[in-house]
Design a protein around this motif. Structure first.
Motif, PDB file in Angstrom:
ATOM      1  N   VAL A  28       0.841  -1.206   0.000  1.00  0.00           N
ATOM      2  CA  VAL A  28       0.000   0.000   0.000  1.00  0.00           C
ATOM      3  C   VAL A  28       0.871   1.249   0.000  1.00  0.00           C
ATOM      4  N   ASP A  31       2.250   1.704  -3.398  1.00  0.00           N
ATOM      5  CA  ASP A  31       1.228   2.141  -4.344  1.00  0.00           C
ATOM      6  C   ASP A  31       0.941   3.633  -4.229  1.00  0.00           C
ATOM      7  N   ARG A 254     -12.439  10.837   0.275  1.00  0.00           N
ATOM      8  CA  ARG A 254     -12.241   9.627  -0.511  1.00  0.00           C
ATOM      9  C   ARG A 254     -13.367   9.531  -1.531  1.00  0.00           C
ATOM     10  N   ARG A 255     -13.266   8.637  -2.454  1.00  0.00           N
ATOM     11  CA  ARG A 255     -14.184   8.655  -3.596  1.00  0.00           C
ATOM     12  C   ARG A 255     -15.624   8.326  -3.227  1.00  0.00           C
ATOM     13  N   HIS A 293      -6.350   7.464   0.874  1.00  0.00           N
ATOM     14  CA  HIS A 293      -6.236   6.305  -0.014  1.00  0.00           C
ATOM     15  C   HIS A 293      -7.165   5.214   0.487  1.00  0.00           C
ATOM     16  N   TRP A 294      -8.338   5.108  -0.150  1.00  0.00           N
ATOM     17  CA  TRP A 294      -9.361   4.188   0.329  1.00  0.00           C
ATOM     18  C   TRP A 294     -10.126   3.596  -0.852  1.00  0.00           C
ATOM     19  N   PRO A 295      -9.507   2.691  -1.605  1.00  0.00           N
ATOM     20  CA  PRO A 295     -10.258   2.000  -2.662  1.00  0.00           C
ATOM     21  C   PRO A 295     -11.392   1.199  -2.040  1.00  0.00           C
ATOM     22  N   MET A 296     -12.562   1.230  -2.684  1.00  0.00           N
ATOM     23  CA  MET A 296     -13.759   0.664  -2.077  1.00  0.00           C
ATOM     24  C   MET A 296     -14.097  -0.742  -2.569  1.00  0.00           C
ATOM     25  N   ASP A 297     -13.557  -1.140  -3.718  1.00  0.00           N
ATOM     26  CA  ASP A 297     -13.934  -2.425  -4.291  1.00  0.00           C
ATOM     27  C   ASP A 297     -12.716  -3.147  -4.843  1.00  0.00           C
ATOM     28  N   ASN A 300      -7.678  -4.130  -4.596  1.00  0.00           N
ATOM     29  CA  ASN A 300      -7.031  -3.027  -3.883  1.00  0.00           C
ATOM     30  C   ASN A 300      -7.714  -2.755  -2.548  1.00  0.00           C
ATOM     31  N   ALA A 301      -9.031  -2.879  -2.515  1.00  0.00           N
ATOM     32  CA  ALA A 301      -9.756  -2.687  -1.266  1.00  0.00           C
ATOM     33  C   ALA A 301      -9.375  -3.767  -0.254  1.00  0.00           C
ATOM     34  N   ARG A 311      -6.197   4.271   7.052  1.00  0.00           N
ATOM     35  CA  ARG A 311      -5.880   4.525   5.652  1.00  0.00           C
ATOM     36  C   ARG A 311      -4.877   5.679   5.564  1.00  0.00           C
TER      37      ARG A 311
END
Length: 320
Positions: A28, A31, A254-255, A293-297, A300-301, A311
């Protein structure tokens, strides 16, 4: 990140033999690829062997950090006294900062640029009682848990550092910290009061109360253990820090997800999503972007969830 283990040397052991959580944390970090990162909950050892092994693991993922820095934290530092008033000694709660051994759950910095170690200010030794207007706990008008305990208890649970990093454009000072959780105590609110004062500390520091302080190109960053709007705690401490006119509170988003500003997921706490980690540049910085940095799916999540409940909070700054 959460890279603390239950005994001294165990983090280094896990890094040496391979550990899924540590491997995920390294991936992480690689990345996100920050130029400078403050790591939390990393066990400290005198020769920084565990930190060096972590740096090597991150390098295997493609990101190199020539500089690393850490000092002995207050966590696990024995006092010989009953610090929580339960009548027992030598428990993790009786150390200067909660810890089963010296160095458990410390802090560390990794950087592309060197640290000016000769100019570092380690402010972790400041006694809580020496804070202006310290909110020291009392029970029936008497110091809690005792006058002897308050005579030696340090303000910082983990550490308070002022760390100059020698960027090619000039020094950048990191004001790094990790505050106490404002819970896990009794009606005297010992932890809540200490958390408040640990966050208030930086405003006094910038006022010059504890000696020379930078007036430009600094960044307050760390784990406040406190959300300004949600959960328990004395909100004046964190709200005062975030609203200090010398700092920029970017409220990184985050997104997806509610709340959008969360930096941690604590499944056993309600509310479980809170904003507790902060990167606050001084007013003279030009901020070009920020976020969590918080990918949800997807994969990567899963990776970031394996790495830590916390995070990475990131800020992009424009260098003159």
């Amino acid at each position: 990140m959460e890279l603390s283990r239950d005994g001294p040397g165990l983090l280094l052991r896990d890094l040496a033999r391979g550990d899924a959580q540590a491997d995920a944390a390294a991936q992480v970090i690689a990345d996100v690829a920050p130029d400078i990162i403050l790591l939390q909950n990393v066990d400290y050892d005198l020769e920084l062997r565990a930190l060096g092994a972590l740096r090597d693991l991150i390098a295997q993922k493609g990101l190199n950090y020539p500089a690393m820095f850490a000092l002995t934290p207050n966590t696990g530092m024995a006092t010989g006294l009953d610090m929580d008033g339960d009548g027992r000694l030598a428990e993790p709660e009786d150390a200067q900062g909660h810890g089963a051994f010296t160095g458990q759950g410390g802090m560390a910095i990794l950087s592309r640029w060197p640290v000016d170690t000769g100019a570092v200010q380690d402010l972790s030794g400041l006694l809580w009682r020496d804070m202006p207007d310290a909110m020291l706990p009392t029970v029936d008008g008497a110091p809690f848990p005792s006058a002897a305990a308050q005579d030696v208890l340090r303000l910082a649970d983990v550490a308070h550092w002022a760390v100059p990093v020698l960027h090619p454009s000039g020094p950048v000072t990191l004001l790094a910290f990790h505050a106490s959780p404002p819970v896990f105590d009794g009606p005297e609110d010992r932890n809540g009061r200490r958390n408040h004062d640990q966050l208030l500390f930086w405003r006094h520091y910038l006022n010059g109360t504890f000696g020379p302080a930078p007036d430009r190109r600094f960044i307050v960053l760390g784990h406040a253990n406190q959300d300004p709007n949600r959960g328990d705690g004395i909100k004046a401490g964190i709200r005062g820090l975030l609203s200090d006119p010398r700092l920029q509170d970017l409220i990184p988003q985050r997104r997806m997800g509610d709340p959008p500003d969360a930096t941690v997921h604590w499944p056993r706490v309600s509310p479980s999503y809170m904003r507790v980690s902060h990167v606050l540049p001084s007013l003279d910085w030009t901020v070009t972007n920020s976020g969590v940095h918080w990918p949800m799916d997807g994969a990567n999540a899963e990776l970031v969830a394996t790495a830590s409940r916390h995070r990475i909070v990131w800020v992009d700054l424009e260098v003159d």
